[in-house]
Design a protein around this motif. Structure first.
Motif, PDB file in Angstrom:
ATOM      1  N   GLY A 246       0.737  -1.199   0.037  1.00 51.70           N
ATOM      2  CA  GLY A 246      -0.027  -0.115   0.059  1.00 51.70           C
ATOM      3  C   GLY A 246       0.822   1.304  -0.193  1.00 51.70           C
ATOM      4  O   GLY A 246       0.266   2.447  -0.292  1.00 51.70           O
ATOM      5  N   ASN A 247       2.119   1.112   0.187  1.00 48.05           N
ATOM      6  CA  ASN A 247       3.019   2.253   0.242  1.00 48.05           C
ATOM      7  C   ASN A 247       3.385   2.704  -1.072  1.00 48.05           C
ATOM      8  O   ASN A 247       4.244   3.698  -1.204  1.00 48.05           O
ATOM      9  CB  ASN A 247       4.318   2.171   1.244  1.00 48.05           C
ATOM     10  CG  ASN A 247       3.606   1.943   2.807  1.00 48.05           C
ATOM     11  OD1 ASN A 247       2.969   2.813   2.960  1.00 48.05           O
ATOM     12  ND2 ASN A 247       4.372   1.038   3.460  1.00 48.05           N
ATOM     13  N   SER A 249       3.479   4.227  -4.758  1.00 46.99           N
ATOM     14  CA  SER A 249       3.065   5.561  -5.343  1.00 46.99           C
ATOM     15  C   SER A 249       1.874   5.213  -6.239  1.00 46.99           C
ATOM     16  O   SER A 249       1.907   3.898  -7.059  1.00 46.99           O
ATOM     17  CB  SER A 249       3.914   6.339  -5.960  1.00 46.99           C
ATOM     18  OG  SER A 249       4.716   5.775  -7.091  1.00 46.99           O
ATOM     19  N   TYR A 250       0.948   6.028  -6.645  1.00 50.50           N
ATOM     20  CA  TYR A 250       0.037   5.591  -7.693  1.00 50.50           C
ATOM     21  C   TYR A 250       0.403   5.279  -8.968  1.00 50.50           C
ATOM     22  O   TYR A 250       0.144   4.489  -9.774  1.00 50.50           O
ATOM     23  CB  TYR A 250      -0.977   6.739  -7.791  1.00 50.50           C
ATOM     24  CG  TYR A 250      -2.464   6.314  -8.064  1.00 50.50           C
ATOM     25  CD1 TYR A 250      -3.027   6.201  -6.627  1.00 50.50           C
ATOM     26  CD2 TYR A 250      -3.242   6.628  -8.883  1.00 50.50           C
ATOM     27  CE1 TYR A 250      -4.532   5.550  -6.601  1.00 50.50           C
ATOM     28  CE2 TYR A 250      -4.588   6.111  -9.095  1.00 50.50           C
ATOM     29  CZ  TYR A 250      -5.096   5.702  -7.954  1.00 50.50           C
ATOM     30  OH  TYR A 250      -6.388   5.411  -7.806  1.00 50.50           O
ATOM     31  N   GLN A 253       1.990   1.833  -9.032  1.00 55.66           N
ATOM     32  CA  GLN A 253       0.910   1.031  -9.002  1.00 55.66           C
ATOM     33  C   GLN A 253       0.443   0.697 -10.385  1.00 55.66           C
ATOM     34  O   GLN A 253      -0.125  -0.355 -10.952  1.00 55.66           O
ATOM     35  CB  GLN A 253      -0.359   1.344  -8.142  1.00 55.66           C
ATOM     36  CG  GLN A 253      -0.073   1.440  -6.572  1.00 55.66           C
ATOM     37  CD  GLN A 253      -1.267   2.152  -5.868  1.00 55.66           C
ATOM     38  OE1 GLN A 253      -2.209   1.980  -6.183  1.00 55.66           O
ATOM     39  NE2 GLN A 253      -0.729   2.714  -4.712  1.00 55.66           N
ATOM     40  N   ALA A 291      -8.499   1.391   1.609  1.00 57.83           N
ATOM     41  CA  ALA A 291      -7.349   2.205   0.697  1.00 57.83           C
ATOM     42  C   ALA A 291      -7.840   2.715  -0.496  1.00 57.83           C
ATOM     43  O   ALA A 291      -7.977   3.897  -0.696  1.00 57.83           O
ATOM     44  CB  ALA A 291      -6.118   1.582   0.891  1.00 57.83           C
ATOM     45  N   TYR A 292      -8.363   1.961  -1.387  1.00 57.34           N
ATOM     46  CA  TYR A 292      -8.926   2.206  -2.668  1.00 57.34           C
ATOM     47  C   TYR A 292     -10.223   3.083  -2.658  1.00 57.34           C
ATOM     48  O   TYR A 292     -10.329   4.054  -3.487  1.00 57.34           O
ATOM     49  CB  TYR A 292      -9.115   1.044  -3.529  1.00 57.34           C
ATOM     50  CG  TYR A 292     -10.202   0.101  -3.633  1.00 57.34           C
ATOM     51  CD1 TYR A 292     -11.562   0.759  -3.995  1.00 57.34           C
ATOM     52  CD2 TYR A 292     -10.334  -1.188  -3.170  1.00 57.34           C
ATOM     53  CE1 TYR A 292     -12.767   0.096  -3.798  1.00 57.34           C
ATOM     54  CE2 TYR A 292     -11.661  -1.895  -3.196  1.00 57.34           C
ATOM     55  CZ  TYR A 292     -12.791  -1.303  -3.611  1.00 57.34           C
ATOM     56  OH  TYR A 292     -13.730  -2.178  -3.579  1.00 57.34           O
ATOM     57  N   LYS A 294     -10.650   5.295  -0.303  1.00 55.21           N
ATOM     58  CA  LYS A 294     -10.125   6.591  -0.041  1.00 55.21           C
ATOM     59  C   LYS A 294      -9.195   7.183  -1.027  1.00 55.21           C
ATOM     60  O   LYS A 294      -8.585   8.228  -0.912  1.00 55.21           O
ATOM     61  CB  LYS A 294      -9.397   6.511   1.441  1.00 55.21           C
ATOM     62  CG  LYS A 294     -10.145   6.175   2.418  1.00 55.21           C
ATOM     63  CD  LYS A 294      -9.342   6.032   3.760  1.00 55.21           C
ATOM     64  CE  LYS A 294     -10.156   5.602   4.939  1.00 55.21           C
ATOM     65  NZ  LYS A 294      -9.161   5.172   6.129  1.00 55.21           N
ATOM     66  N   LYS A 296      -6.291   6.027  -2.110  1.00 54.53           N
ATOM     67  CA  LYS A 296      -4.962   5.974  -1.843  1.00 54.53           C
ATOM     68  C   LYS A 296      -4.445   4.531  -2.659  1.00 54.53           C
ATOM     69  O   LYS A 296      -2.976   4.612  -2.466  1.00 54.53           O
ATOM     70  CB  LYS A 296      -4.789   5.518  -0.464  1.00 54.53           C
ATOM     71  CG  LYS A 296      -5.184   6.786   0.615  1.00 54.53           C
ATOM     72  CD  LYS A 296      -5.026   6.598   1.865  1.00 54.53           C
ATOM     73  CE  LYS A 296      -3.718   5.748   2.266  1.00 54.53           C
ATOM     74  NZ  LYS A 296      -4.012   5.433   3.930  1.00 54.53           N
ATOM     75  N   PHE A 297      -5.249   3.694  -3.120  1.00 60.46           N
ATOM     76  CA  PHE A 297      -4.818   2.511  -3.883  1.00 60.46           C
ATOM     77  C   PHE A 297      -5.818   2.264  -4.976  1.00 60.46           C
ATOM     78  O   PHE A 297      -6.923   2.551  -4.931  1.00 60.46           O
ATOM     79  CB  PHE A 297      -4.898   1.132  -2.807  1.00 60.46           C
ATOM     80  CG  PHE A 297      -4.095   0.229  -3.212  1.00 60.46           C
ATOM     81  CD1 PHE A 297      -2.529   0.242  -3.102  1.00 60.46           C
ATOM     82  CD2 PHE A 297      -4.604  -0.911  -3.828  1.00 60.46           C
ATOM     83  CE1 PHE A 297      -1.718  -0.963  -3.439  1.00 60.46           C
ATOM     84  CE2 PHE A 297      -3.949  -2.190  -4.398  1.00 60.46           C
ATOM     85  CZ  PHE A 297      -2.444  -2.008  -4.046  1.00 60.46           C
TER      86      PHE A 297
END
Length: 471
Positions: A246-247, A249-250, A253, A291-292, A294, A296-297
């Protein structure tokens, strides 16, 4: 060749004592008295190890750790913490520190941590040239079958999914052994004879992530002096374990999603396309579905990973397993240190059973390693345990003999006096006073200066009151 160590600490006496001790043990040591000065010195020279106090005047140890890892991810970083800062210790390990050392520093323990850090790092380098590979618990991958129902369910799921080629998400708190479980899944799979490569995404900067994942060709960017294999390439035909995914970056990813979908990749700066046959296991201590939601993922990447999901229970929910792991870690550490220790005193086992273990199996292993190192008898007793375990137990009900360290004088103070059979009014008042002192100390994380202010006594009086409990 001597290993170079940089000590960063604003305590001049501590620096003088520690640097002198390490130089006498054949290390090349330099000292900085502030975070800014230490970072500057680190960037000007090459150091194998950095020993940094977490609480510095101008920055905290976490900021120093991140800057050091961004500049040179190969550097071994050890963080010095107070005995009440176990949550901080867990956090810095998650961010890439090799280990933490609690105050007061014990010379033999410092040397042992340094020895293990250099040994394990060199082994990892020879095996995979991977500076991000997790060093914690990987030597315990022989696995231990537990008795707790949550443990049995964990093993059942591992055995079911291992024979498939599903992508897996492992959820669990820091220190619960996610890499150990990932390795066990690999060992039970049809890929067991192929590589298992682990990568900690929590220590990756945006600039390094592409190169570490996919490799690079010579000249791809400043500092790329030769071709380099990435983790995908090293793990091809086997299993790739991505911890703290999860750390990422977009942007990374998105690159990861393309590689997983197409089963092909290119090294950074390269033109040659390589085919990929790989199983991916990822781990996170936060819910990736949340996380997704929000933002963030990536949701599409989450669904690629989420073919199967396993939750690792924290150690505090595996009470039946705690004595088993005590014996397991004791046996391994005794073999490592060439010691013969038969076991633990009854009050130690009671403390283990009642402690909350915020650092989970990693913390448990380190506690036993430290105790074995200090033990000169056949049985490990309570006075060998870290203060946070003794104090947490004492705040409930203390039955055995224990001691804690005075942070400033580095002396042991036995502050837990046995209750006498004949309890008089004076004894009752003293006990009430002791309990109030312990309650306040706990509230302020055992900061004696703050405790003295709250109790409306000076610091010297507080120390004297604590000392009286020796009698």
């Amino acid at each position: 060749m001597k290993k170079k160590i940089l000590i960063i600490d604003d305590d001049l006496d501590m620096c003088a004592l520690l640097s002198g001790f390490l130089m006498r043990n054949s290390y090349d040591v330099e000292v900085s008295y502030s975070a800014i000065q230490g970072i500057a010195k680190f960037k000007q020279s090459n150091f194998d190890i950095v020993i940094c106090d977490f609480r510095l005047g101008d920055k905290d140890g976490k900021d120093v750790l991140l800057e050091i890892k961004a500049h040179n991810p190969n550097t071994i970083v050890l963080i010095i913490t107070g005995y009440s800062d176990i949550k901080i210790a867990v956090e810095v390990i998650k961010l890439g520190a090799f280990d933490y050392i609690t105050k007061p520093l014990i010379p033999d323990e410092v040397l042992n941590v340094l020895k293990n850090a250099l040994l394990r790092y060199n082994v990892a380098e020879r095996q995979s040239n991977n500076p991000f590979k997790s060093s914690h618990l990987k030597d315990d991958s022989s696995f231990l079958t537990g008795r707790a129902e949550s443990t049995k369910e964990l093993y059942r799921q591992v055995e079911i999914v291992a024979t498939t080629d599903y992508s897996i998400i492992l959820y669990g708190e820091s220190g619960t052994g996610k890499e150990v479980i990932a390795k066990k899944i690999h060992d039970l799979s049809g890929r067991r004879d192929k590589p298992f490569i682990a990568m900690d995404c929590g220590t990756l900067s945006k600039e390094l992530a592409g190169s570490e994942l996919f490799g690079h060709v010579k000249g791809a960017f400043t500092g790329a002096q030769s071709d380099k294999e990435g983790h995908f390439e090293m793990a091809n035909d086997g299993t790739l374990f991505l911890d703290e995914v999860g750390n990422l970056s977009y942007e990374i990813q998105a690159s990861l999603l393309r590689v997983i979908q197409e089963r092909k990749f290119k090294r950074v700066g390269g033109t040659k396309e390589m085919s990929l046959n790989i199983r991916i296991i990822v781990a996170s201590n936060e819910n990736l579905q949340d996380a997704y939601r929000k933002g963030k993922f990536r949701e599409d990447l989450y669904h690629r990973f989420n073919e199967f999901c396993i939750h690792l229970p924290p150690l505090r929910q595996r009470k039946e397993d705690i004595p088993l792991f005590a014996g397991f870690f004791l046996k391994k550490t005794c073999a490592e240190l060439n010691k013969e220790i038969k076991g633990f005193s009854p009050d130690v086992l009671e403390m283990f059973a009642n402690y909350t273990w915020p650092g989970n199996l990693r913390e448990y292993r380190n506690v036993i390693r430290r105790s074995v190192l200090l033990c000169n008898d056949e049985v490990i007793t309570a006075n060998l345990l870290p203060a946070e375990i003794i104090l947490q137990f004492a705040n409930k009900e203390y039955k055995g003999d224990g001691s804690v360290y005075n942070e400033n004088k580095h002396a042991e103070l036995s502050i837990f006096a046995p209750v006498k059979k004949d309890v008089y009014l004076k004894d009752t008042a003293a006990k009430a006073e002791y309990e109030e002192i312990m309650r306040v100390l706990k509230e302020v994380n055992f900061n004696k200066t703050k405790a003295a202010i709250i109790l409306n006594v000076d610091r010297k009086t507080l120390y004297n009151k604590i000392k009286n409990y020796e009698n």
